[in-house]
Design an enzyme around this catalytic site. Structure first.
Site, short mmCIF file in Angstrom:
data_model
loop_
_atom_site.label_atom_id
_atom_site.label_comp_id
_atom_site.label_asym_id
_atom_site.label_seq_id
_atom_site.Cartn_x
_atom_site.Cartn_y
_atom_site.Cartn_z
N LYS A 110 0.82 -1.23 0.00
CA LYS A 110 0.00 0.00 0.00
C LYS A 110 0.85 1.28 0.00
O LYS A 110 0.43 2.29 -0.52
CB LYS A 110 -0.94 0.02 1.20
N ASP A 140 -10.28 2.88 1.94
CA ASP A 140 -10.52 2.25 3.26
C ASP A 140 -11.24 3.21 4.20
O ASP A 140 -12.27 2.88 4.80
CB ASP A 140 -9.19 1.84 3.90
P1 NDP Z 1 -1.41 -2.95 10.48
O1 NDP Z 1 -0.55 -4.15 10.69
O2 NDP Z 1 -0.93 -1.83 9.65
O3 NDP Z 1 -1.74 -2.33 11.95
C1 NDP Z 1 -2.17 -3.15 13.00
C2 NDP Z 1 -2.48 -2.30 14.21
O4 NDP Z 1 -3.01 -3.16 15.21
C3 NDP Z 1 -1.28 -1.59 14.83
O5 NDP Z 1 -1.65 -0.35 15.33
C4 NDP Z 1 -0.89 -2.55 15.96
O6 NDP Z 1 -0.23 -1.91 17.02
C5 NDP Z 1 -2.25 -2.98 16.43
N1 NDP Z 1 -2.22 -4.25 17.15
C6 NDP Z 1 -2.12 -5.49 16.63
N2 NDP Z 1 -2.16 -6.41 17.62
C7 NDP Z 1 -2.31 -5.71 18.78
C8 NDP Z 1 -2.42 -6.10 20.15
N3 NDP Z 1 -2.39 -7.38 20.52
N4 NDP Z 1 -2.57 -5.12 21.08
C9 NDP Z 1 -2.62 -3.82 20.72
N5 NDP Z 1 -2.50 -3.39 19.42
C10 NDP Z 1 -2.35 -4.34 18.49
O7 NDP Z 1 -2.79 -3.50 9.97
P2 NDP Z 1 -3.94 -2.69 9.18
O8 NDP Z 1 -4.10 -1.36 9.83
O9 NDP Z 1 -3.70 -2.74 7.73
O10 NDP Z 1 -5.20 -3.60 9.48
C11 NDP Z 1 -5.76 -3.69 10.79
C12 NDP Z 1 -7.01 -4.55 10.71
O11 NDP Z 1 -7.98 -3.84 9.95
C13 NDP Z 1 -6.79 -5.88 10.01
O12 NDP Z 1 -7.21 -6.92 10.86
C14 NDP Z 1 -7.67 -5.84 8.77
O13 NDP Z 1 -8.35 -7.06 8.58
C15 NDP Z 1 -8.66 -4.74 9.12
N6 NDP Z 1 -9.10 -4.02 7.93
C16 NDP Z 1 -10.43 -4.03 7.63
C17 NDP Z 1 -10.90 -3.37 6.52
C18 NDP Z 1 -12.35 -3.42 6.23
O14 NDP Z 1 -12.76 -2.99 5.13
N7 NDP Z 1 -13.20 -3.90 7.14
C19 NDP Z 1 -10.01 -2.63 5.61
C20 NDP Z 1 -8.62 -2.64 6.03
C21 NDP Z 1 -8.21 -3.32 7.15
P3 NDP Z 1 1.37 -1.66 17.00
O15 NDP Z 1 1.59 -0.44 16.13
O16 NDP Z 1 1.69 -1.44 18.42
O17 NDP Z 1 1.99 -2.90 16.43
#
Ligand code: NDP
Length: 282
Positions: free
Chosen positions: A71, A107
């Site tokens: 992306k 998104d």
């Molecule tokens: P990224 O990997 O870019 O970001 C993940 C985020 O989740 C980070 O902020 C991370 O924190 C946080 N995180 C993950 N695990 C934990 C935990 N155990 N405790 C606290 N924070 C946590 O992923 P995306 O932003 O691309 O996607 C996130 C979710 O959104 C995905 O599951 C995806 O399926 C969903 N999504 C849904 C869409 C829809 O249309 N419904 C569209 C796009 C995404 P840290 O920075 O600390 O690692």
């Protein structure tokens, strides 16, 4: 629910369903709207990204969706970005206009469309859990829609700060960062709580570490997780009487925006929602 022909074939091949929810929705929409088009899911290695994007031009594709991990790197291969994609700094949708490839980000727009169904974000205080790609897109669109404040709650301080800086530098909405340790207590003045982390993906029992005891009755709780739609956060919030939004609406809306950009046709949202639900239930 009876299986569709596509699901029957996938079951025979030992796959849950073909491709991804967006492909599944698009294929159903093409049939529904009488369009002889195809939506392909193609895996591209990072070292082949440039060639793959050149392939979009060479093969005459109308556009593409781009997913992780491409992306951000894809920006280097596009001719122009929409203002939202530029603010977000990431592209999930490409539209070809003659020989030019335009980068868009649908998104956050998809999320916003779902949210507007239950609350107007203008002047509202938002708590955003997460600072990854989805959170970035949502934060920018909420700021552009006039949210009065965004509190980003994130585990990694660096990622959280980078999102907060972006919102403060590029939009009029003030953003602050809270380091996520233990349970985050949602304050009484919060209007919208968004889980934009990956907690809950494919795990209906995964708990988002938040406490909702102080929250006001009108709080709207939105989850980006689409699979399962009824996440632990959505279920618990519903039990407490809060309005909730699942991630299926966001997928459907971002798909409808892309469909319109590529085909010029207004997508039948009902067909999309049914297809998305069928996909995540399989
Ligand atoms: P990224 O990997 O870019 O970001 C993940 C985020 O989740 C980070 O902020 C991370 O924190 C946080 N995180 C993950 N695990 C934990 C935990 N155990 N405790 C606290 N924070 C946590 O992923 P995306 O932003 O691309 O996607 C996130 C979710 O959104 C995905 O599951 C995806 O399926 C969903 N999504 C849904 C869409 C829809 O249309 N419904 C569209 C796009 C995404 P840290 O920075 O600390 O690692």
């Amino acid at each position: 629910m009876p299986k569709s022909p596509l699901q029957e074939i996938c079951a025979l091949l030992g796959q849950a369903v073909a491709g991804n929810p967006t492909q599944y929705m698009m294929e159903k929409l093409f049939v529904h709207h009488g369009l002889d088009w195809r939506y392909l899911t193609l895996e591209v290695l990072p070292e082949h990204l440039g060639d793959a994007i050149r392939g979009i031009r060479a093969l005459g594709f109308r556009g593409a969706n781009i997913t992780k991990p491409h992306k951000v790197p894809v920006l280097a291969y596009l001719d122009r970005l929409t203002s939202a994609a530029e603010l977000i700094g990431a592209v999930n949708c490409i539209v070809r206009e003659n020989d030019k490839l335009i980068g868009e980000n649908t998104d956050g727009k998809g999320f916003l469309q779902s949210l507007r169904g239950v609350i107007d974000p203008q002047g509202k205080r938002v708590v955003l859990l997460g600072a990854g790609g989805a959170a970035r897109a949502i934060a920018v669109e909420l700021a552009l829609a006039g949210a009065s404040a965004i509190t980003v709650v994130n585990r990694s301080a660096e990622r959280g700060q980078s999102l907060v800086d972006r919102i403060n530098e590029k939009t009029k909405t003030p953003a602050t960062l809270i380091n996520w340790e233990g349970d985050y207590r949602v304050a009484a003045d919060t209007d919208v709580l968004v889980n934009a982390t990956s907690i809950g993906l494919n795990d209906e029992s995964a708990r988002v570490p938040v406490k909702l005891d102080d929250a006001q009755k009108q709080l709207v709780v939105a989850d980006v997780i689409a699979s399962p739609p009824l996440t632990h956060l959505v279920r618990k919030s519903q039990q407490r009487g809060f309005k909730t939004l699942d991630g299926v609406g966001m997928i459907v809306n971002q798909g409808a925006i892309g469909f319109k950009l590529w085909t010029g046709v207004d997508a039948d949202i009902q067909v999309m929602r049914e297809a998305a639900e069928e996909f995540v239930e399989t």
